[in-house]
Scaffold this motif. Structure first.
Motif, PDB file in Angstrom:
ATOM      1  N   TRP A   1      44.716  48.998  39.464  1.00  0.00           N
ATOM      2  CA  TRP A   1      43.909  49.192  40.838  1.00  0.00           C
ATOM      3  C   TRP A   1      44.799  48.791  41.817  1.00  0.00           C
ATOM      4  O   TRP A   1      45.665  47.744  41.854  1.00  0.00           O
TER       5      TRP A   1
ATOM      6  N   ARG B   1      45.164  48.821  46.435  1.00  0.00           N
ATOM      7  CA  ARG B   1      44.219  48.992  47.692  1.00  0.00           C
ATOM      8  C   ARG B   1      45.074  49.182  48.886  1.00  0.00           C
ATOM      9  O   ARG B   1      46.501  48.968  49.011  1.00  0.00           O
TER      10      ARG B   1
ATOM     11  N   GLU C   1      48.888  48.471  48.034  1.00  0.00           N
ATOM     12  CA  GLU C   1      49.396  47.132  47.422  1.00  0.00           C
ATOM     13  C   GLU C   1      48.788  46.928  46.030  1.00  0.00           C
ATOM     14  O   GLU C   1      47.471  47.428  45.908  1.00  0.00           O
TER      15      GLU C   1
ATOM     16  N   VAL D   1      46.829  45.311  42.862  1.00  0.00           N
ATOM     17  CA  VAL D   1      45.794  44.459  42.843  1.00  0.00           C
ATOM     18  C   VAL D   1      45.623  44.181  41.429  1.00  0.00           C
ATOM     19  O   VAL D   1      45.719  42.600  41.325  1.00  0.00           O
TER      20      VAL D   1
ATOM     21  N   TYR E   1      47.590  40.335  37.616  1.00  0.00           N
ATOM     22  CA  TYR E   1      46.688  40.278  38.886  1.00  0.00           C
ATOM     23  C   TYR E   1      47.843  39.915  40.097  1.00  0.00           C
ATOM     24  O   TYR E   1      48.824  39.349  39.825  1.00  0.00           O
ATOM     25  N   ALA E   2      47.344  40.405  41.268  1.00  0.00           N
ATOM     26  CA  ALA E   2      48.091  39.842  42.453  1.00  0.00           C
ATOM     27  C   ALA E   2      47.631  38.605  42.697  1.00  0.00           C
ATOM     28  O   ALA E   2      46.379  38.172  42.664  1.00  0.00           O
TER      29      ALA E   2
ATOM     30  N   SER F   1      46.866  37.131  45.380  1.00  0.00           N
ATOM     31  CA  SER F   1      45.614  37.208  46.382  1.00  0.00           C
ATOM     32  C   SER F   1      44.541  37.369  45.826  1.00  0.00           C
ATOM     33  O   SER F   1      43.164  36.995  46.201  1.00  0.00           O
ATOM     34  N   VAL F   2      44.275  37.935  44.408  1.00  0.00           N
ATOM     35  CA  VAL F   2      43.058  37.998  43.956  1.00  0.00           C
ATOM     36  C   VAL F   2      42.753  37.517  42.592  1.00  0.00           C
ATOM     37  O   VAL F   2      41.665  37.308  42.097  1.00  0.00           O
TER      38      VAL F   2
ATOM     39  N   MET G   1      34.857  42.327  41.185  1.00  0.00           N
ATOM     40  CA  MET G   1      35.594  41.780  42.229  1.00  0.00           C
ATOM     41  C   MET G   1      34.269  40.635  42.787  1.00  0.00           C
ATOM     42  O   MET G   1      33.085  40.870  43.200  1.00  0.00           O
TER      43      MET G   1
ATOM     44  N   ASP H   1      39.768  41.445  51.818  1.00  0.00           N
ATOM     45  CA  ASP H   1      39.442  42.581  50.695  1.00  0.00           C
ATOM     46  C   ASP H   1      39.208  43.575  51.097  1.00  0.00           C
ATOM     47  O   ASP H   1      39.346  44.775  50.522  1.00  0.00           O
TER      48      ASP H   1
ATOM     49  N   TYR I   1      40.221  51.226  47.695  1.00  0.00           N
ATOM     50  CA  TYR I   1      40.777  51.005  46.420  1.00  0.00           C
ATOM     51  C   TYR I   1      40.956  52.212  45.589  1.00  0.00           C
ATOM     52  O   TYR I   1      40.169  53.200  45.278  1.00  0.00           O
TER      53      TYR I   1
END
Length: 126
Positions: free
Chosen positions: A35, A37, A45, A47, A59-60, A62-63, A82, A89, A93
């Motif tokens: 995934w 976004r 970027e 995700v 995972y990034a 940020s998440v 999510m 966010d 996506y």
């Protein structure tokens, strides 16, 4: 591989959404899935990603702790749960697929993916 992402929408900060990406046209179970976004005016970027076996997920930063990627190979579908959504966010996506023989391969680099879906929009209001 044809990919169709859906499940986006408008949600308040702190809320949850689950995105789905349905795949067809090739053996989904042999594809790592990701995934990504893209917010307005920004680069696309990473995700999250998951190996075809489901044994590896990435995972990034940020998440992490808020988003969970999963897959159901019997349904040819990958999901992105999510939670605790934030206004940052907000983005379109996209899901992506990478055919691979490695059961642990879950790439984070956009250029590693061969197939892309059309995107689903997520808007998080403050």
């Amino acid at each position: 591989v044809q990919l169709q992402a859906f499940g986006g929408g408008l949600v308040q900060a702190g809320g949850s959404l689950r995105l789905s990406c349905a795949a067809s046209g090739r053996t989904f179970s042999n594809c790592a899935m990701g995934w990504f976004r893209q917010a307005a005016g920004k680069e696309r970027e990473f995700v999250a990603a998951i190996s075809w076996s489901g044994s590896v997920a990435d995972y990034a930063d940020s998440v992490k702790g808020r988003f969970t990627i999963s897959r159901d190979n019997a349904k040819n579908t990958v999901y992105l749960q999510m939670n605790s959504l934030k206004p940052e966010d907000t983005a379109v996506y996209y899901c992506a697929a990478k055919p691979t023989q490695s059961f642990r391969y879950a790439p984070a680099a956009r250029g590693q993916y061969d197939y892309w879906g059309q995107g689903t929009e997520v808007t998080v209001s403050s």
